[in-house]
Design a protein around this motif. Structure first.
Motif, PDB file in Angstrom:
ATOM      1  N   GLN A 149       0.817  -1.152   0.049  1.00  0.00           N
ATOM      2  CA  GLN A 149      -0.034   0.002   0.006  1.00  0.00           C
ATOM      3  C   GLN A 149       0.775   1.178   0.064  1.00  0.00           C
ATOM      4  O   GLN A 149       0.585   2.135  -0.621  1.00  0.00           O
ATOM      5  CB  GLN A 149      -1.016  -0.109   1.213  1.00  0.00           C
ATOM      6  CG  GLN A 149      -1.747  -1.170   1.126  1.00  0.00           C
ATOM      7  CD  GLN A 149      -2.695  -1.267  -0.097  1.00  0.00           C
ATOM      8  OE1 GLN A 149      -3.470  -0.291  -0.258  1.00  0.00           O
ATOM      9  NE2 GLN A 149      -2.956  -2.384  -0.786  1.00  0.00           N
ATOM     10  N   ASP A 150       1.681   1.320   0.913  1.00  0.00           N
ATOM     11  CA  ASP A 150       2.777   2.767   0.980  1.00  0.00           C
ATOM     12  C   ASP A 150       3.444   2.749  -0.254  1.00  0.00           C
ATOM     13  O   ASP A 150       4.268   1.705  -0.918  1.00  0.00           O
ATOM     14  CB  ASP A 150       3.630   2.241   2.075  1.00  0.00           C
ATOM     15  CG  ASP A 150       3.052   2.505   3.327  1.00  0.00           C
ATOM     16  OD1 ASP A 150       2.014   3.168   3.429  1.00  0.00           O
ATOM     17  OD2 ASP A 150       3.571   2.172   4.637  1.00  0.00           O
ATOM     18  N   ALA A 158       9.592   2.494   1.106  1.00  0.00           N
ATOM     19  CA  ALA A 158       8.858   1.325   0.569  1.00  0.00           C
ATOM     20  C   ALA A 158       9.393   0.988  -0.952  1.00  0.00           C
ATOM     21  O   ALA A 158       9.498  -0.084  -1.083  1.00  0.00           O
ATOM     22  CB  ALA A 158       7.402   1.346   0.763  1.00  0.00           C
ATOM     23  N   CYS A 159       9.369   2.128  -1.668  1.00  0.00           N
ATOM     24  CA  CYS A 159       9.604   1.810  -3.063  1.00  0.00           C
ATOM     25  C   CYS A 159      11.257   1.403  -3.126  1.00  0.00           C
ATOM     26  O   CYS A 159      11.463   0.417  -4.042  1.00  0.00           O
ATOM     27  CB  CYS A 159       9.318   3.181  -3.905  1.00  0.00           C
ATOM     28  SG  CYS A 159       7.803   3.436  -3.913  1.00  0.00           S
ATOM     29  N   ALA A 160      12.148   1.850  -2.406  1.00  0.00           N
ATOM     30  CA  ALA A 160      13.643   1.783  -2.526  1.00  0.00           C
ATOM     31  C   ALA A 160      13.648  -0.141  -2.178  1.00  0.00           C
ATOM     32  O   ALA A 160      14.322  -0.532  -2.732  1.00  0.00           O
ATOM     33  CB  ALA A 160      14.276   2.506  -1.725  1.00  0.00           C
ATOM     34  N   CYS A 182       5.838  -7.723  -3.113  1.00  0.00           N
ATOM     35  CA  CYS A 182       5.285  -6.800  -3.966  1.00  0.00           C
ATOM     36  C   CYS A 182       6.083  -6.613  -4.996  1.00  0.00           C
ATOM     37  O   CYS A 182       7.407  -6.315  -4.851  1.00  0.00           O
ATOM     38  CB  CYS A 182       5.028  -5.588  -3.132  1.00  0.00           C
ATOM     39  SG  CYS A 182       3.989  -5.626  -1.681  1.00  0.00           S
ATOM     40  N   SER A 183       5.743  -6.066  -5.889  1.00  0.00           N
ATOM     41  CA  SER A 183       6.116  -5.302  -7.207  1.00  0.00           C
ATOM     42  C   SER A 183       6.963  -3.893  -7.151  1.00  0.00           C
ATOM     43  O   SER A 183       6.462  -3.386  -6.011  1.00  0.00           O
ATOM     44  CB  SER A 183       5.334  -5.350  -8.629  1.00  0.00           C
ATOM     45  OG  SER A 183       4.368  -4.238  -8.211  1.00  0.00           O
ATOM     46  N   PRO A 184       7.888  -3.618  -7.558  1.00  0.00           N
ATOM     47  CA  PRO A 184       8.529  -2.275  -7.563  1.00  0.00           C
ATOM     48  C   PRO A 184       7.578  -1.310  -7.671  1.00  0.00           C
ATOM     49  O   PRO A 184       6.381  -1.381  -8.416  1.00  0.00           O
ATOM     50  CB  PRO A 184       9.657  -2.175  -8.538  1.00  0.00           C
ATOM     51  CG  PRO A 184      10.192  -3.636  -8.757  1.00  0.00           C
ATOM     52  CD  PRO A 184       8.776  -4.311  -8.767  1.00  0.00           C
ATOM     53  N   SER A 230       2.118  -0.506  -6.307  1.00  0.00           N
ATOM     54  CA  SER A 230       2.789  -1.483  -6.342  1.00  0.00           C
ATOM     55  C   SER A 230       1.789  -2.768  -6.130  1.00  0.00           C
ATOM     56  O   SER A 230       0.629  -2.551  -5.602  1.00  0.00           O
ATOM     57  CB  SER A 230       3.718  -1.706  -4.888  1.00  0.00           C
ATOM     58  OG  SER A 230       4.534  -2.872  -4.765  1.00  0.00           O
ATOM     59  N   ILE A 231       2.031  -3.851  -6.761  1.00  0.00           N
ATOM     60  CA  ILE A 231       0.936  -4.976  -6.717  1.00  0.00           C
ATOM     61  C   ILE A 231       1.550  -6.279  -6.184  1.00  0.00           C
ATOM     62  O   ILE A 231       2.902  -6.534  -6.265  1.00  0.00           O
ATOM     63  CB  ILE A 231       1.016  -5.344  -8.328  1.00  0.00           C
ATOM     64  CG1 ILE A 231       0.080  -4.083  -9.064  1.00  0.00           C
ATOM     65  CG2 ILE A 231      -0.204  -6.472  -8.469  1.00  0.00           C
ATOM     66  CD1 ILE A 231       0.301  -4.297 -10.418  1.00  0.00           C
TER      67      ILE A 231
END
Length: 181
Positions: free
Chosen positions: A19-20, A25-27, A37-39, A45-46
């Motif tokens: 969710q974030d 989170a993305c890094a 989760c996907s990048p 993100s999925i």
């Protein structure tokens, strides 16, 4: 996950709910492409496994949904306030009308009885007559024969002599005439 610049510790990633979309989170997702989760992308993100998140999200540590807590078996309806008696001797004079717990229990316990077990449409008589003498049935399950009626009473004799009948004087006169001949 924290919102500051990501450290190299992404140990929280196995409980990531995707969710974030903050830089931390993305890094971590980019540094761990095999994570749940996907990048991060334009659409966020999925989740790439059956369940992403923590126990509070309903996910186990293995990435599978937690099994729902076992539910109790449905509670059976309460029994009648009184237990039906085991004496169903009245059953042979059953008129199939009562649908109370005793009648239904006796009919179920005695399927050879005169009435069918209770159902949505009640109980049905399975012989020519169901009931007792007051219902017009004999103990053999046949209708009682009507009581024999007395032979019809003949009408009383007329009290007057019809006009064409001969009275005693006419009869005597007829005898006198016949004797004279």
């Amino acid at each position: 996950p924290p919102t500051e610049t990501p450290p190299h510790d992404c140990s929280w990633l196995q409980s990531d709910n995707c969710q974030d979309q903050n830089p931390w989170a993305c890094a971590c997702r980019s540094l761990n492409p095999d994570g749940p989760c996907s990048p991060c992308g334009a659409n966020g993100s999925i989740c790439r496994r059956p369940c992403c998140g923590s126990v509070k999200d309903g996910c186990g540590t293995d990435g599978r949904p937690l099994s729902p807590l076992p539910t109790a078996a449905p509670t059976p309806p309460p029994p009648p306030t009184e237990t039906p008696p085991h004496d169903c001797s009245w059953l042979q004079s059953d008129n199939c009308q009562d649908q109370n717990p005793w009648a239904c229990a006796c009919r179920s316990l005695n399927p050879e009885g005169p009435c069918s077990p209770c159902g949505a449409n009640g109980s049905i008589c399975r012989r020519p007559c169901c009931g007792s003498v007051k219902d017009g049935c004999g103990t053999d399950g046949r209708p009682l024969s009507p009581l024999p009626t007395a032979a019809p009473t003949p009408p009383p004799p007329p009290t007057e002599t019809p006009p064409n009948a001969k009275g005693p004087a006419a009869v005597a006169a007829t005898h006198a005439i016949l004797n004279d001949q």
